[in-house]
Design an enzyme around this catalytic site. Structure first.
Site, short mmCIF file in Angstrom:
data_model
loop_
_atom_site.label_atom_id
_atom_site.label_comp_id
_atom_site.label_asym_id
_atom_site.label_seq_id
_atom_site.Cartn_x
_atom_site.Cartn_y
_atom_site.Cartn_z
N ALA A 27 -2.29 8.05 7.14
CA ALA A 27 -1.08 7.42 7.98
C ALA A 27 0.08 7.29 7.27
O ALA A 27 1.01 6.54 7.91
CB ALA A 27 -1.74 6.36 8.96
N HIS A 28 0.27 7.54 6.22
CA HIS A 28 1.60 7.12 5.53
C HIS A 28 2.27 8.53 5.47
O HIS A 28 2.05 9.47 5.39
CB HIS A 28 1.27 6.81 3.85
CG HIS A 28 0.70 5.56 3.94
ND1 HIS A 28 0.80 4.42 2.97
CD2 HIS A 28 -0.76 5.43 4.21
CE1 HIS A 28 0.02 3.57 3.10
NE2 HIS A 28 -0.89 4.20 3.86
N SER A 70 -5.58 5.80 11.61
CA SER A 70 -4.52 4.99 11.01
C SER A 70 -4.69 3.73 11.25
O SER A 70 -4.25 3.08 12.34
CB SER A 70 -3.12 5.49 11.85
OG SER A 70 -3.21 5.31 13.16
N GLY A 71 -5.24 2.85 10.33
CA GLY A 71 -5.74 1.39 10.39
C GLY A 71 -6.65 1.34 11.56
O GLY A 71 -7.23 2.20 12.04
N ASP A 88 -7.89 -3.88 7.79
CA ASP A 88 -6.62 -2.73 7.96
C ASP A 88 -6.22 -2.83 9.43
O ASP A 88 -5.72 -1.77 9.54
CB ASP A 88 -7.40 -1.37 7.56
CG ASP A 88 -6.30 -0.45 7.10
OD1 ASP A 88 -5.14 -1.00 6.94
OD2 ASP A 88 -6.55 0.76 7.13
N HIS A 145 -5.79 6.23 -1.58
CA HIS A 145 -4.82 7.23 -1.22
C HIS A 145 -4.76 8.38 -2.29
O HIS A 145 -3.57 8.23 -2.87
CB HIS A 145 -3.64 6.64 -0.59
CG HIS A 145 -3.57 6.07 0.84
ND1 HIS A 145 -3.96 6.80 1.89
CD2 HIS A 145 -3.81 4.78 1.12
CE1 HIS A 145 -3.98 5.81 2.85
NE2 HIS A 145 -4.15 4.77 2.54
N GLU A 190 0.90 -1.07 -0.01
CA GLU A 190 -0.09 0.11 -0.07
C GLU A 190 1.02 1.19 -0.13
O GLU A 190 1.45 1.44 1.18
CB GLU A 190 -0.82 0.03 1.23
CG GLU A 190 -2.08 0.99 1.21
CD GLU A 190 -2.84 1.23 2.56
OE1 GLU A 190 -3.54 1.95 2.66
OE2 GLU A 190 -2.57 0.12 3.24
N HIS A 202 -14.34 3.86 10.90
CA HIS A 202 -13.92 4.16 9.74
C HIS A 202 -14.82 4.72 8.57
O HIS A 202 -14.59 5.55 7.83
CB HIS A 202 -12.97 3.15 8.92
CG HIS A 202 -11.69 3.15 9.42
ND1 HIS A 202 -11.11 2.43 10.76
CD2 HIS A 202 -10.52 3.63 8.87
CE1 HIS A 202 -9.85 2.75 11.05
NE2 HIS A 202 -9.32 3.55 9.90
#
Length: 382
Positions: A127-128, A302-303, A267, A184, A116, A245
């Site tokens: 959250a990347h 984040s996940g 996730d 994303h 991902e 989510h």
């Protein structure tokens, strides 16, 4: 309300046994009114139980082993370990340590890695870590190969289709049998449709990390009802059905618009199965507060820390769908997405005997892989 016959790890057509071999069962099991369902397949799981799949460690393999063992109790019989956006060195170190393997008493089967990022949109990075994001510059597919190092064990790649030269990358990945997922991303609908025409078949966690639905340009969400999908092709979409989510109404909208494409994903991050507090997700620190997981010090989700069986129950409750529909979203649909529905995701004759016993409330009672019991609820302490 019938028997399920299993032999040598496969689901057996009993007609052959009765009429051709004049045989009968060697072992009979009373399933005590349980529901028998195909094992769950999780195509997006970043870790769990303290293990982070995007953290470069030398005992990475023992981490994957631990997660694959622990998720058996949540009904997951095969999965795609997912790596979030990381520096190239991390991919080069970790990907060679992931091997595709069958499940068993040692844990759930590994279907290949889900990468991902890092070829995703800065605006929708979620959250990347921004400093690790990349684009397809001069080399396009060569840039991707140089970043990952190898595609040997890779099953899914999530990328942003609006990036320059993404079309050729999507075509090349698809040619190699790798599933391309859109996510994303700030893509508009026509960019998303073009990506699907070049071979993309999946949407990473629908509604999360993409442009919100807009009636004049519904963006990636519009793929659910697009009339530009090539004939004979189906677009699947992942949903994190944890009640955090996506609002239950959004879950219902997606499900009603395109029920056959819905794939439940957890996730899940390293904190799944652990107490609230601080944990990691790749290069970032995350905080768990109940079922909420944020990048530390922010309100960026984040996940998740939801388990697959929880997601199935929540999905069924939120949509009021049938039990079969809820179970298929975690088994048949992910198998179809990966093109393995002849082996997994159903209870059809000759498919792998990966199945679950569930009670009427969809709590997992026992998990079987290749016809062998690999986990059972301990009733003594209940």
């Amino acid at each position: 309300r019938e028997d399920l016959w299993v032999r040598e790890g496969k689901i057996l057509n009993p007609e052959k046994l009765f009429f051709d071999e004049k045989g009968s069962a060697d072992i009979q099991l009373d399933c005590k009114d349980s529901i028998i369902a195909p094992g769950f397949i999780d195509v997006q799981i970043n870790g769990g139980f303290g293990v982070d799949f995007s953290l470069a460690t030398d005992d990475f393999k023992s981490g994957i082993d631990l997660v694959s063992q622990k998720i058996l109790s949540h009904g997951v019989t095969s999965f795609c370990p997912t790596l979030v956006t990381s520096p190239p060195a991390v991919y080069h170190q970790l990907l060679p340590q992931i091997s595709i393997r069958n499940g068993g008493i040692h844990g759930a089967g590994i279907l290949g890695a889900h990468l991902e990022g890092p070829f995703i949109s800065k605006e929708k990075k979620g959250a990347h870590p921004e400093h690790c994001l990349r684009t397809f510059e001069a080399g396009a597919f060569q840039d991707l190969l140089a970043t990952y190092g190898s595609l040997d064990c890779v099953r899914i790649v999530t990328l942003a289709p609006e990036m320059k030269r993404s079309s050729e990358v999507i075509r090349e990945l698809t040619k190699q049998g790798i599933c391309v997922s859109l996510g994303h991303s700030v893509a508009n609908l026509s960019q998303a449709e073009e990506a699907v025409q070049h071979g993309a078949t999946f949407i990473t966690h629908l509604f999360n990390a993409m442009l919100p639905f807009h009636h004049r340009d519904p963006g990636i969400v519009g793929l659910l009802t697009s009339d530009k999908i090539p004939a004979g092709r189906r677009v699947f979409y992942g949903m994190i059905s944890d009640g955090i989510h996506t609002n239950p109404a959004a879950l219902r909208i997606a499900h009603r618009a395109h029920p056959k494409g819905l794939v439940l994903v957890t996730d899940a991050i390293a904190g799944m199965g652990l107490a609230p507090g601080r944990h990691t997700l790749g290069q970032q620190v995350v905080e768990i507060d109940g079922l909420n997981t944020y990048i530390a010090g922010t309100k960026t989700l984040s996940g998740s820390v939801a388990t697959m069986d929880t997601c199935v129950r929540h999905f069924q409750e939120a949509t009021g769908c049938s039990v079969e529909t809820a179970l298929e979203a975690a088994s048949l649909h992910p198998a179809q997405l990966l093109g393995i529905e002849h082996k997994k995701g159903t209870l059809n004759y000759d498919s792998d005997a990966d199945f679950l016993l569930l009670n009427d409330d969809l709590y997992v009672q026992a998990t079987y892989i290749a016809g062998k019991e690999v986990w059972r609820q301990d009733v003594s302490g209940m």
